[in-house]
Design a protein around this motif. Structure first.
Motif, PDB file in Angstrom:
ATOM      1  N   SER A   1       0.832  -1.210   0.000  1.00  0.00           N
ATOM      2  CA  SER A   1       0.000   0.000   0.000  1.00  0.00           C
ATOM      3  C   SER A   1       0.864   1.257   0.000  1.00  0.00           C
ATOM      4  O   SER A   1       0.536   2.245  -0.654  1.00  0.00           O
ATOM      5  CB  SER A   1      -0.963  -0.005   1.178  1.00  0.00           C
ATOM      6  OG  SER A   1      -0.282   0.227   2.380  1.00  0.00           O
ATOM      7  N   LEU A   2       1.985   1.239   0.728  1.00  0.00           N
ATOM      8  CA  LEU A   2       2.890   2.388   0.718  1.00  0.00           C
ATOM      9  C   LEU A   2       3.505   2.593  -0.659  1.00  0.00           C
ATOM     10  O   LEU A   2       3.633   3.726  -1.132  1.00  0.00           O
ATOM     11  CB  LEU A   2       3.995   2.210   1.756  1.00  0.00           C
ATOM     12  CG  LEU A   2       3.609   2.437   3.202  1.00  0.00           C
ATOM     13  CD1 LEU A   2       4.765   2.064   4.122  1.00  0.00           C
ATOM     14  CD2 LEU A   2       3.203   3.871   3.433  1.00  0.00           C
ATOM     15  N   LYS A   3       3.879   1.502  -1.325  1.00  0.00           N
ATOM     16  CA  LYS A   3       4.433   1.607  -2.676  1.00  0.00           C
ATOM     17  C   LYS A   3       3.407   2.191  -3.630  1.00  0.00           C
ATOM     18  O   LYS A   3       3.735   3.013  -4.487  1.00  0.00           O
ATOM     19  CB  LYS A   3       4.899   0.243  -3.176  1.00  0.00           C
ATOM     20  CG  LYS A   3       6.206  -0.194  -2.582  1.00  0.00           C
ATOM     21  CD  LYS A   3       6.637  -1.533  -3.155  1.00  0.00           C
ATOM     22  CE  LYS A   3       7.953  -1.991  -2.590  1.00  0.00           C
ATOM     23  NZ  LYS A   3       8.352  -3.300  -3.150  1.00  0.00           N
ATOM     24  N   ASN A   4       2.152   1.768  -3.517  1.00  0.00           N
ATOM     25  CA  ASN A   4       1.096   2.308  -4.375  1.00  0.00           C
ATOM     26  C   ASN A   4       0.892   3.799  -4.125  1.00  0.00           C
ATOM     27  O   ASN A   4       0.682   4.563  -5.065  1.00  0.00           O
ATOM     28  CB  ASN A   4      -0.212   1.550  -4.149  1.00  0.00           C
ATOM     29  CG  ASN A   4      -0.191   0.178  -4.755  1.00  0.00           C
ATOM     30  OD1 ASN A   4       0.567  -0.090  -5.689  1.00  0.00           O
ATOM     31  ND2 ASN A   4      -1.002  -0.717  -4.223  1.00  0.00           N
TER      32      ASN A   4
ATOM     33  N   SER B   1       1.832   9.318  -6.462  1.00  0.00           N
ATOM     34  CA  SER B   1       2.001  10.741  -6.158  1.00  0.00           C
ATOM     35  C   SER B   1       3.006  11.446  -7.053  1.00  0.00           C
ATOM     36  O   SER B   1       2.955  12.640  -7.213  1.00  0.00           O
ATOM     37  CB  SER B   1       2.421  10.905  -4.688  1.00  0.00           C
ATOM     38  OG  SER B   1       3.690  10.316  -4.498  1.00  0.00           O
ATOM     39  N   SER B   2       3.950  10.728  -7.650  1.00  0.00           N
ATOM     40  CA  SER B   2       4.924  11.390  -8.517  1.00  0.00           C
ATOM     41  C   SER B   2       5.284  10.475  -9.680  1.00  0.00           C
ATOM     42  O   SER B   2       5.019   9.289  -9.661  1.00  0.00           O
ATOM     43  CB  SER B   2       6.181  11.735  -7.721  1.00  0.00           C
ATOM     44  OG  SER B   2       6.806  10.542  -7.293  1.00  0.00           O
ATOM     45  N   LYS B   3       5.869  11.071 -10.690  1.00  0.00           N
ATOM     46  CA  LYS B   3       6.300  10.297 -11.841  1.00  0.00           C
ATOM     47  C   LYS B   3       7.495   9.445 -11.461  1.00  0.00           C
ATOM     48  O   LYS B   3       8.283   9.812 -10.607  1.00  0.00           O
ATOM     49  CB  LYS B   3       6.671  11.233 -12.991  1.00  0.00           C
ATOM     50  CG  LYS B   3       5.518  12.071 -13.482  1.00  0.00           C
ATOM     51  CD  LYS B   3       5.990  13.029 -14.540  1.00  0.00           C
ATOM     52  CE  LYS B   3       4.857  13.954 -14.934  1.00  0.00           C
ATOM     53  NZ  LYS B   3       5.306  15.004 -15.828  1.00  0.00           N
ATOM     54  N   LYS B   4       7.631   8.313 -12.139  1.00  0.00           N
ATOM     55  CA  LYS B   4       8.729   7.410 -11.829  1.00  0.00           C
ATOM     56  C   LYS B   4      10.064   8.083 -12.157  1.00  0.00           C
ATOM     57  O   LYS B   4      10.236   8.645 -13.219  1.00  0.00           O
ATOM     58  CB  LYS B   4       8.580   6.113 -12.604  1.00  0.00           C
ATOM     59  CG  LYS B   4       9.523   5.042 -12.125  1.00  0.00           C
ATOM     60  CD  LYS B   4       9.143   3.707 -12.657  1.00  0.00           C
ATOM     61  CE  LYS B   4       9.996   2.669 -11.976  1.00  0.00           C
ATOM     62  NZ  LYS B   4       9.390   1.410 -11.901  1.00  0.00           N
TER      63      LYS B   4
END
Length: 102
Positions: free
Chosen positions: A57-60, A65-68
């Protein structure tokens, strides 16, 4: 004869008894905390989710929230410069300008 009574032994015994009582009270408090239902509820909450689910969930959240590959926003430049040397200040400003162009 009454004025020559040694009270240091009685005082030491009293202090020893006071320490015993305080230790027994601490043990009772610790035992009460360990056997309380609140502690069982906390363990139930910890066992309710897995670490893998929390990590996913933290990774998602972070990926949404930002571009890779994009860095998070930096700090703003403070208008008042800590440098007194104008040559260093102008060089820093030039570097900042070049960095913002990229």
């Amino acid at each position: 004869m009454v004025g020559k009574v040694n009270t240091s032994g009685a005082l030491a015994a009293f202090e020893k008894m006071e320490e015993k009582v305080m230790a027994m009270e601490s043990e009772a408090d610790a035992l009460n905390q360990l056997t309380s239902d609140d502690l069982e509820g906390k363990f139930a909450l910890l066992e309710g989710t897995s670490v893998d689910e929390d990590l996913a969930s933290l990774k998602n959240e972070l990926s949404g929230s930002s571009k890779k590959g994009e860095l998070p926003p930096g700090r703003t430049v403070v208008a008042k410069s800590p440098f007194r040397d104008m040559e260093i200040e102008s060089e820093l400003n030039e570097l900042r300008r070049r960095a913002s162009d990229y």
